[in-house]
Structure formats: C-alpha cells, structure tokens
Design a protein around this motif. Structure first.
Motif, PDB file in Angstrom:
ATOM      1  N   THR A  87     -14.530   4.006  -6.999  1.00  0.00           N
ATOM      2  CA  THR A  87     -13.962   3.123  -8.023  1.00  0.00           C
ATOM      3  C   THR A  87     -12.950   2.181  -7.393  1.00  0.00           C
ATOM      4  O   THR A  87     -12.936   0.969  -7.680  1.00  0.00           O
ATOM      5  N   ASN A  88     -12.107   2.721  -6.517  1.00  0.00           N
ATOM      6  CA  ASN A  88     -11.134   1.877  -5.810  1.00  0.00           C
ATOM      7  C   ASN A  88     -11.828   0.824  -4.957  1.00  0.00           C
ATOM      8  O   ASN A  88     -11.395  -0.336  -4.905  1.00  0.00           O
ATOM      9  N   CYS A  91     -13.186  -1.907  -7.259  1.00  0.00           N
ATOM     10  CA  CYS A  91     -12.071  -2.720  -7.766  1.00  0.00           C
ATOM     11  C   CYS A  91     -11.521  -3.638  -6.675  1.00  0.00           C
ATOM     12  O   CYS A  91     -11.203  -4.794  -6.934  1.00  0.00           O
ATOM     13  N   ARG A  94     -13.740  -6.583  -6.154  1.00  0.00           N
ATOM     14  CA  ARG A  94     -13.607  -7.529  -7.267  1.00  0.00           C
ATOM     15  C   ARG A  94     -12.249  -8.244  -7.250  1.00  0.00           C
ATOM     16  O   ARG A  94     -12.009  -9.124  -8.056  1.00  0.00           O
ATOM     17  N   GLU A  96      -9.450  -6.704  -7.910  1.00  0.00           N
ATOM     18  CA  GLU A  96      -8.629  -6.074  -8.956  1.00  0.00           C
ATOM     19  C   GLU A  96      -7.720  -5.023  -8.329  1.00  0.00           C
ATOM     20  O   GLU A  96      -7.909  -4.617  -7.184  1.00  0.00           O
ATOM     21  N   GLN A  98      -6.329  -1.411  -7.595  1.00  0.00           N
ATOM     22  CA  GLN A  98      -7.019  -0.133  -7.442  1.00  0.00           C
ATOM     23  C   GLN A  98      -6.368   0.874  -8.390  1.00  0.00           C
ATOM     24  O   GLN A  98      -5.167   1.122  -8.300  1.00  0.00           O
TER      25      GLN A  98
END
Length: 121
Positions: A87-88, A91, A94, A96, A98
């Motif tokens: 997930t990190n 992100c 992207r 974004e 983390q």
C-alpha cells in the motif's frame, strides 16, 4: 387385598413409565451422540478449510526462511506487513502520503516480520 392389588397394579404402571423413560433416555442419548458427531464433522471440515486457506496464504507471501512452515500467527503478521508495505509503495508511486509507518520509532523491529526486499526502493 385391594391394597395389595393396587400396589401390584401401580408397580406394573411404574415399570411401564420407567421402561418408557429408558427408551426416551436411550433415544435421547443416541440423538445427542449423533448431533455431537455431526457437529464434530462440521468442525473438522471448517478447520480443514481454514488450514487450506492458511496454506494458500503461506504460498503467496514472500518470506526468507522456507526450511520450515510458517505458523498461523507468522503468516498473518507477514501478510499484514506485506499488504501495508505494498500500500505504501502504491501511494508513493501516486505521489501520495504513505499511510503506514512500518517501523515506528518507539518499537523494536523484527527482521522476520517484513519480507526481504519489500521495503527496498
């Protein structure tokens, strides 16, 4: 004499009631045993299904030591950390923030909890 006959009659009546109880008790015991066996079988099937799911998870989670089977808690911990790390990564790609801090400053880290290469850039 009537008292004697009445006692014999009541004894016969009591025997009929007791024999009915025994049959009901035996029948009830058989039903309980049958329900217990069915319940045990359902539990066995449930546990086999759960163990199959854990084995499937073990096969897809990268981990360093492949000489022994991971325990259930190790499997869940690795899966959780792997999902958080991925997930990190997504992100970060992207641009974004983390969402997960994998190694908080106030706790000790264990090398076995995060699969090797997961956190490498």
């Amino acid at each position: 004499m009537d008292g004697g006959c009445g006692e014999v009659g009541s004894g016969t009546e009591e025997q009929r009631r007791n024999s009915g109880r025994r049959k009901k008790s035996a029948s009830s015991a058989r039903e309980r045993n049958s329900r217990r066996l069915e319940s045990n079988e359902r539990e066995r099937i449930r546990m086999h299904s759960l163990n199959d799911a854990f084995q499937g998870l073990r096969e897809v989670i990268p981990h360093v030591k492949r000489d022994r089977k991971l325990s259930k808690i190790e499997t869940l911990t690795l899966a959780k950390n792997y999902i958080m790390a991925l997930t990190n990564v997504v992100c970060k790609m992207r641009g974004e923030d983390q969402p997960y801090q994998l190694f908080p400053d106030n706790t000790q880290t264990h090398a076995s909890t995060v699969p090797e290469g997961i956190l490498d850039p």
